[in-house]
Design a protein around this motif. Structure first.
Motif, mmCIF file in Angstrom:
data_model
loop_
_atom_site.group_PDB
_atom_site.id
_atom_site.type_symbol
_atom_site.label_atom_id
_atom_site.label_comp_id
_atom_site.label_asym_id
_atom_site.label_seq_id
_atom_site.Cartn_x
_atom_site.Cartn_y
_atom_site.Cartn_z
ATOM 1 N N ALA A 103 0.819 -1.215 0.000
ATOM 2 C CA ALA A 103 0.000 0.000 0.000
ATOM 3 C C ALA A 103 0.854 1.267 0.000
ATOM 4 N N TRP A 104 2.021 1.207 -0.651
ATOM 5 C CA TRP A 104 2.867 2.398 -0.742
ATOM 6 C C TRP A 104 2.149 3.478 -1.552
ATOM 7 N N PRO A 105 2.239 4.736 -1.150
ATOM 8 C CA PRO A 105 1.660 5.824 -1.942
ATOM 9 C C PRO A 105 2.343 5.989 -3.297
ATOM 10 N N ALA A 106 3.645 5.717 -3.354
ATOM 11 C CA ALA A 106 4.386 5.814 -4.622
ATOM 12 C C ALA A 106 5.669 5.017 -4.487
ATOM 13 N N LEU A 136 6.078 4.989 -10.052
ATOM 14 C CA LEU A 136 4.715 4.470 -9.985
ATOM 15 C C LEU A 136 3.983 5.230 -8.889
ATOM 16 N N LEU A 137 2.829 5.801 -9.218
ATOM 17 C CA LEU A 137 2.017 6.570 -8.267
ATOM 18 C C LEU A 137 0.762 5.773 -7.943
ATOM 19 N N GLY A 138 0.551 5.436 -6.675
ATOM 20 C CA GLY A 138 -0.616 4.661 -6.258
ATOM 21 C C GLY A 138 -1.848 5.544 -6.122
ATOM 22 N N LEU A 139 -2.978 5.054 -6.626
ATOM 23 C CA LEU A 139 -4.205 5.861 -6.637
ATOM 24 C C LEU A 139 -5.172 5.508 -5.517
ATOM 25 N N GLN A 140 -5.209 4.247 -5.082
ATOM 26 C CA GLN A 140 -6.252 3.811 -4.163
ATOM 27 C C GLN A 140 -5.864 3.901 -2.695
ATOM 28 N N SER A 145 -6.577 15.167 -5.215
ATOM 29 C CA SER A 145 -5.683 15.668 -6.248
ATOM 30 C C SER A 145 -4.444 16.318 -5.643
ATOM 31 N N ARG A 146 -4.605 17.099 -4.598
ATOM 32 C CA ARG A 146 -3.450 17.767 -3.979
ATOM 33 C C ARG A 146 -2.542 16.745 -3.289
ATOM 34 N N ASP A 147 -3.155 15.757 -2.616
ATOM 35 C CA ASP A 147 -2.357 14.734 -1.943
ATOM 36 C C ASP A 147 -1.550 13.919 -2.953
ATOM 37 N N LEU A 148 -2.180 13.545 -4.064
ATOM 38 C CA LEU A 148 -1.471 12.772 -5.082
ATOM 39 C C LEU A 148 -0.362 13.588 -5.732
ATOM 40 N N ALA A 149 -0.621 14.861 -5.961
ATOM 41 C CA ALA A 149 0.409 15.723 -6.548
ATOM 42 C C ALA A 149 1.613 15.831 -5.626
ATOM 43 N N VAL A 167 7.783 5.829 -1.386
ATOM 44 C CA VAL A 167 7.499 7.156 -0.839
ATOM 45 C C VAL A 167 6.421 7.013 0.222
ATOM 46 N N GLU A 168 6.674 7.537 1.393
ATOM 47 C CA GLU A 168 5.710 7.454 2.484
ATOM 48 C C GLU A 168 4.603 8.493 2.313
ATOM 49 N N GLY A 169 3.463 8.225 2.923
ATOM 50 C CA GLY A 169 2.350 9.167 2.870
ATOM 51 C C GLY A 169 2.531 10.308 3.856
#
Length: 321
Positions: A102-105, A114-118, A127-131, A146-148
């Motif tokens: 469940a890594w964010p990226a 790789l950018l995780g969406l779920q 959108s801001r969190d993913l950016a 990458v940690e959240g």
């Protein structure tokens, strides 16, 4: 009893509000106040970040597919196009529904991202969190996840980082093997995560003839879940007109059973017999799209039968986000 050490007061560096980085809620505030971040400068940031953005993917190419990949599709990837182009050392940036652990990226060994969406996001603006996660992934060392964290309230959104003219073409996978291009060298934790994810994944296929429609297979029946861009009230009226006229099905044995509401868009759902495959529903879905377009153009008030049909559809509507 041990003697208390004498307290010494030192001068702390003065940091302006605009320079204070975001840290964990329980960590000391970087401003040097001695208080925890959540009780100091994090308080304003938390207030700014909790306001829910109803359509976080609005304005992005493929908004309906963003919603589908966030809420409905187990395993899929999409190559993303950055507005400023790829940084040096980053051969590609891809969106993935889910990443191992469940890594964010993840910044892969070859430098790709790789950018995780779920993943769960800490603010009201996905959108801001993913950016924020994407920007940090582009700067991460190759081979590291990458940690959240909570994105800065004034940080950019995906709409500012991604090319508005870029394409968004999801590729749906049957499993999560795309996580590990070199499976033999995967860590035991990643291997176990892969096995769990594959065991839980529902077989899913994206239809090719219409936009953002996804067939999925479940033990008792199959389904078609179709993310639509139309305003909710207008779409429900159109679906009600078709339902009341007996024209909302996708063939024999199929039935429009209701809809989801997800990230500001409506997702009608059909039950399909277990023998109906994704290929079988391609033509009926394309024909339904034509009927729906005609129904959306009707402006007359709903009839009594259509109002009853609309009430039934509304009662079976579920909000996912």
């Amino acid at each position: 009893m041990a003697k208390k050490r004498p307290q010494t007061k030192g001068t702390r560096p003065q940091i302006t509000d605009g320079e204070i980085p975001v840290v964990g809620a329980r960590e000391p505030c970087p401003c040097g106040s001695g208080r925890r971040y959540k009780a100091c400068h994090g308080r304003a940031a938390a207030h700014a970040a909790t306001e829910l953005v109803q359509r976080p993917f609005e304005g992005l190419p493929g908004e309906c597919d963003w919603v589908a990949l966030r809420e409905l599709v187990p395993a899929a990837t999409v190559e993303l196009t950055l507005k400023e182009g790829l940084p040096e050392g980053v051969p590609s940036v891809s969106l993935a529904t889910v990443l191992p652990m469940a890594w964010p990226a993840l910044r892969r060994d070859d430098g790709s991202v790789l950018l995780g969406l779920q993943n769960d996001t800490p603010s009201g603006d996905i959108s801001r969190d993913l950016a924020d996660t994407l920007r940090r992934a582009l700067e991460a060392a190759p081979g590291t996840p990458v940690e959240g964290r909570r994105a800065p309230a004034d940080g950019p959104r995906l709409q500012e980082l991604l090319d508005p003219d870029g394409t968004f073409e999801p590729f749906v996978h049957s499993g999560f093997e795309f996580w590990v291009p070199d499976a033999e060298n995967a860590t035991p934790e990643v291997t176990a995560s892969l096995e769990r994810a594959n065991a839980a994944a529902i077989p899913t296929v994206k239809l090719s003839g219409v936009e953002a429609a996804y067939w999925c297979e479940t033990p008792e029946k199959n389904h078609l879940r179709w993310v639509m861009p139309h305003p909710e009230e207008q779409l429900l009226d159109a679906l009600a007109r078709l339902h009341a006229a007996g024209r909302s099905a996708l063939g024999e044995g199929t039935r429009l059973v209701g809809s989801f509401r997800a990230h500001g868009l409506t997702v009608p759902v059909w039950d399909l017999p277990s023998e109906v495959t994704a290929e079988d529903v391609e033509k009926p879905a394309a024909e339904f799209a034509e009927r729906l377009a005609a129904a959306l153009a009707v402006t007359e008030p709903l009839t009594a039968d259509e109002r009853r049909a609309r009430g039934g559809l509304t009662n079976r509507q579920v909000t996912l986000s």
